[in-house]
Scaffold this active site. Structure first.
Site, short mmCIF file in Angstrom:
data_model
loop_
_atom_site.label_atom_id
_atom_site.label_comp_id
_atom_site.label_asym_id
_atom_site.label_seq_id
_atom_site.Cartn_x
_atom_site.Cartn_y
_atom_site.Cartn_z
N CYS A 24 -0.96 -8.54 20.22
CA CYS A 24 -1.71 -7.98 19.08
C CYS A 24 -1.13 -8.56 17.80
CB CYS A 24 -1.63 -6.46 19.06
SG CYS A 24 -2.33 -5.78 17.54
N LYS A 58 -7.64 7.77 9.33
CA LYS A 58 -6.63 6.71 9.29
C LYS A 58 -6.89 5.81 8.07
CE LYS A 58 -5.24 2.79 11.98
NZ LYS A 58 -4.03 2.43 12.35
N CYS A 70 0.11 -5.89 15.10
CA CYS A 70 1.49 -5.39 15.22
C CYS A 70 2.48 -6.52 15.43
CB CYS A 70 1.73 -4.43 16.38
SG CYS A 70 0.47 -3.51 17.11
N CYS A 83 -5.84 -2.21 20.88
CA CYS A 83 -4.57 -1.70 20.37
C CYS A 83 -4.88 -0.46 19.54
CB CYS A 83 -3.89 -2.75 19.48
SG CYS A 83 -2.63 -2.06 18.41
N LYS A 113 -8.38 -0.71 5.57
CA LYS A 113 -9.23 -1.49 4.67
C LYS A 113 -10.67 -1.49 5.14
CE LYS A 113 -6.75 -4.25 1.75
NZ LYS A 113 -6.28 -5.51 1.29
N HIS A 149 -4.37 -0.81 15.73
CA HIS A 149 -5.19 -1.74 14.93
C HIS A 149 -6.65 -1.76 15.32
CE1 HIS A 149 -1.07 -2.98 14.07
NE2 HIS A 149 -1.56 -3.18 12.87
N HIS A 177 0.84 -1.20 0.00
CA HIS A 177 0.00 0.00 0.00
C HIS A 177 0.87 1.24 0.00
CE1 HIS A 177 0.72 0.61 4.26
NE2 HIS A 177 0.29 -0.60 4.51
N1 MSP Z 1 7.35 -6.24 8.99
C1 MSP Z 1 7.43 -5.13 9.86
C2 MSP Z 1 8.75 -4.42 9.72
C3 MSP Z 1 9.97 -5.24 10.01
S1 MSP Z 1 11.42 -4.35 9.72
C4 MSP Z 1 12.62 -5.22 10.40
C5 MSP Z 1 6.31 -4.16 9.52
N2 MSP Z 1 5.80 -4.26 8.28
S2 MSP Z 1 4.64 -3.32 7.70
O1 MSP Z 1 4.24 -3.93 6.44
O2 MSP Z 1 3.61 -3.12 8.65
O3 MSP Z 1 5.33 -1.99 7.34
C6 MSP Z 1 5.45 -0.93 8.27
C7 MSP Z 1 6.11 0.21 7.56
O4 MSP Z 1 5.36 0.56 6.37
C8 MSP Z 1 6.12 1.53 8.34
O5 MSP Z 1 7.16 1.60 9.28
C9 MSP Z 1 6.29 2.49 7.21
O6 MSP Z 1 7.60 2.41 6.75
C10 MSP Z 1 5.33 1.95 6.19
N3 MSP Z 1 3.95 2.41 6.43
C11 MSP Z 1 2.87 1.60 6.58
N4 MSP Z 1 1.75 2.37 6.70
C12 MSP Z 1 2.06 3.67 6.66
C13 MSP Z 1 1.32 4.87 6.65
N5 MSP Z 1 0.01 4.92 6.76
N6 MSP Z 1 2.03 6.03 6.50
C14 MSP Z 1 3.39 6.03 6.31
N7 MSP Z 1 4.09 4.91 6.30
C15 MSP Z 1 3.51 3.71 6.63
O7 MSP Z 1 5.99 -3.34 10.34
#
Ligand code: MSP
Length: 506
Positions: free
Chosen positions: A126, A298, A129, A143, A301, A146, A18
């Site tokens: 959770c 926020k 996360c 949480c 989905k 989420h 996304h």
């Molecule tokens: N898999 C873990 C990360 C492990 S790293 C060793 C994870 N994955 S995630 O798919 O949830 O990705 C999180 C990251 O995606 C955030 O830290 C950010 O970089 C990006 N973002 C996800 N949603 C976001 C927003 N709504 N806005 C900005 N960035 C965001 O956590």
């Protein structure tokens, strides 16, 4: 020449990518392209986090094995990065056998330090996360990230003695104010650390979609104790054939982890403690950017207000996409996305300011000089440009992408104002040839600088402009000669092409 290791988080493969994933990855690409352009050596790592309960459940819902499911999702990440011109050096998957071996070796080292012990976890978890939670982390029993109540968990786990690193981490933070950026996040993280660290489970028994614990395979590694280690696997730690890469980029280089604030504490508090335990050098900087909302809400989905990066790319192309997200929001701050703002920026900054300038200048060189001109600029923009190049370097290397685009756009505005003030059409009519040559030379030289300046942000557009003004391929690295105003004097043949950014309506 500096050596820099740049990473994005590895993204969960419970679903297709996304906009949030795209944002961090774009920023990492801009930083990478910039450093390579000024002659630094960069290793850029991105990839996918494929284990854990969340993914196992999603695969089961789809009636697929977890591996079949993640294999399908990974393709869409790689496809999006290709579409957005992400120039990564290596794409890591946590299901890669080499990553399994790395994690198991890391576990053994930490255990040998006496930092791993067996216990029973009774508490909250959770799945969103993939984190163990305390009551104090919840809002109305849910949480906050989420909007779901965590599950109660009771299982035998191996624990990591995180608490043992309390003092060492406090000392490290005191000595390294650049370890977490921006400054506000550094202060927050330090405040969080002061509250005291508690040991956490680093294995799970109730799920089996993970990396088996050495010598105790009914346990699998907790997904974060697996995911964070990707940064070592990707750079060659404990892989003799990649010893040189590890030495240059991790041991001798600057290591920069990019992420959003949701996972900063895992990177800035858990990861360094794990590395301290394993006796490995710590990274240089964790830069945490903000979070996007859409139309004030926020992005989720369940609300149905997601922003589809594939759709935006299909409608506007890679460079407009890259430009918008980096120009609109200061890197580090939260931002609110709206399609209206996207279109406004697209039409004003790209179609009008930049696209029109290129069309006007190339059209005038065709009309008044049959497409060809010997460049002989004067010093009209000399001091502006020498200052701009200094700002460009300083702003990008300190993660201020928006501020950098702001100053580049001030220059583009100056070029547009110059066209209107000098009126090349009147000079042509009055047959003031020397003056006309000078104005057109200054404009072409201005476009040459513009294309080099925008290159890290919009590599395709930069290349197109360079080609249109008859300079062929962009240089791989930018020398001081190329950054100097007016040093580049030669006869060039200019090409006219279709508009770079056709206007788009909502
Ligand atoms: N898999 C873990 C990360 C492990 S790293 C060793 C994870 N994955 S995630 O798919 O949830 O990705 C999180 C990251 O995606 C955030 O830290 C950010 O970089 C990006 N973002 C996800 N949603 C976001 C927003 N709504 N806005 C900005 N960035 C965001 O956590």
């Amino acid at each position: 020449m500096a050596t820099i290791y740049i990473t994005t988080p590895i993204y969960y493969t419970n679903d297709v990518p996304h906009i949030g994933h795209a944002y961090t990855t774009l920023a990492a690409d801009v930083l990478t392209r910039f450093h390579r352009f000024i002659g630094n050596r960069v290793f850029f790592l991105t990839g996918t986090d494929e284990h854990g309960q969340k993914i196992a459940r999603k695969a089961a819902e789809e009636n697929m094995s977890p591996k079949e499911y993640v294999d399908k999702i990974v393709i869409s990440f790689q496809d999006l990065w290709k579409k957005l011109d992400i120039s990564y050096d290596y794409f890591i998957r946590t299901t890669d056998p080499i990553h399994h071996a790395t994690c198991q070796e890391f576990f053994r080292r930490v255990k040998a330090q006496g930092d791993i012990y067996k216990g029973t976890y009774r508490g909250l978890y959770c799945t969103g996360c993939e984190s163990f939670k305390n009551e104090s982390d919840l809002v109305d029993g849910k949480c906050p990230d989420h909007n779901k109540a965590p599950e109660w968990l009771e299982e035998e786990d191996y624990f990591f003695r995180w608490s043992r690193y309390q003092t060492q981490l406090e000392d490290f933070f005191g000595l390294h104010p650049q370890f977490v950026l921006p400054k506000t996040r550094y202060n927050e993280t330090r405040g969080f650390l002061k509250k005291g660290l508690q040991d956490i489970p680093i294995t799970r028994t109730l799920i089996d979609w993970g990396i088996p614990v050495p010598d105790d395979p009914q346990h699998v590694l907790y997904v974060w104790f697996d995911a964070l280690i990707n940064y070592l696997t990707g750079i060659g730690w404990n892989q003799p054939e990649l010893a040189d890469r590890f030495e240059q980029f991790w041991q001798q280089g600057t290591v920069i982890h990019l992420m959003a604030k949701d996972i900063l504490s895992k990177h800035a508090l858990l990861w360094p403690a794990m590395l301290m335990s394993a006796g490995i050098k710590l990274p240089s900087t964790c830069f945490s950017h903000g979070y996007f909302t859409k139309d004030g809400l926020k992005i989720s989905k369940s609300i149905g207000n997601t922003i589809d990066p594939f759709d935006l790319h299909a409608r506007f192309g890679a460079d407009a996409f890259r430009f918008f997200f980096l120009r609109e929001f200061s890197f580090g701050d939260d931002g609110d996305y709206s399609e209206k703002r996207f279109l406004e920026r697209h039409n004003s900054d790209l179609a009008n300011d930049l696209g029109n300038l290129v069309s006007r200048v190339t059209a005038m060189v065709h009309k008044y000089r049959a497409g060809s001109l010997a460049l002989q600029p004067d010093n009209t923009f000399d001091s502006t440009l020498s200052m701009l190049w200094v700002q460009w370097k300083e702003l990008i290397s300190s993660f201020r992408f928006k501020e950098c685009l702001d100053v580049i756009w001030e220059f583009i505005t100056q070029l547009n104002v110059y066209v209107d003030a000098e009126k090349p059409w009147s000079l042509a009519k009055a047959e003031k040839n020397t003056e006309l040559n000078l104005v057109l030379s200054n404009l072409l030289e201005g476009l040459r600088h513009t294309s080099l300046l925008i290159y890290p942000f919009m590599p395709n557009t930069a290349q197109k402009i360079f080609q249109q003004i008859g300079l062929g391929d962009l240089p791989e690295k930018i020398s001081t000669t190329e950054q100097a105003w007016g040093k580049f004097q030669k006869k060039i043949t200019v090409y006219q092409d279709k508009p770079l950014f056709p206007k788009n309506e909502l």
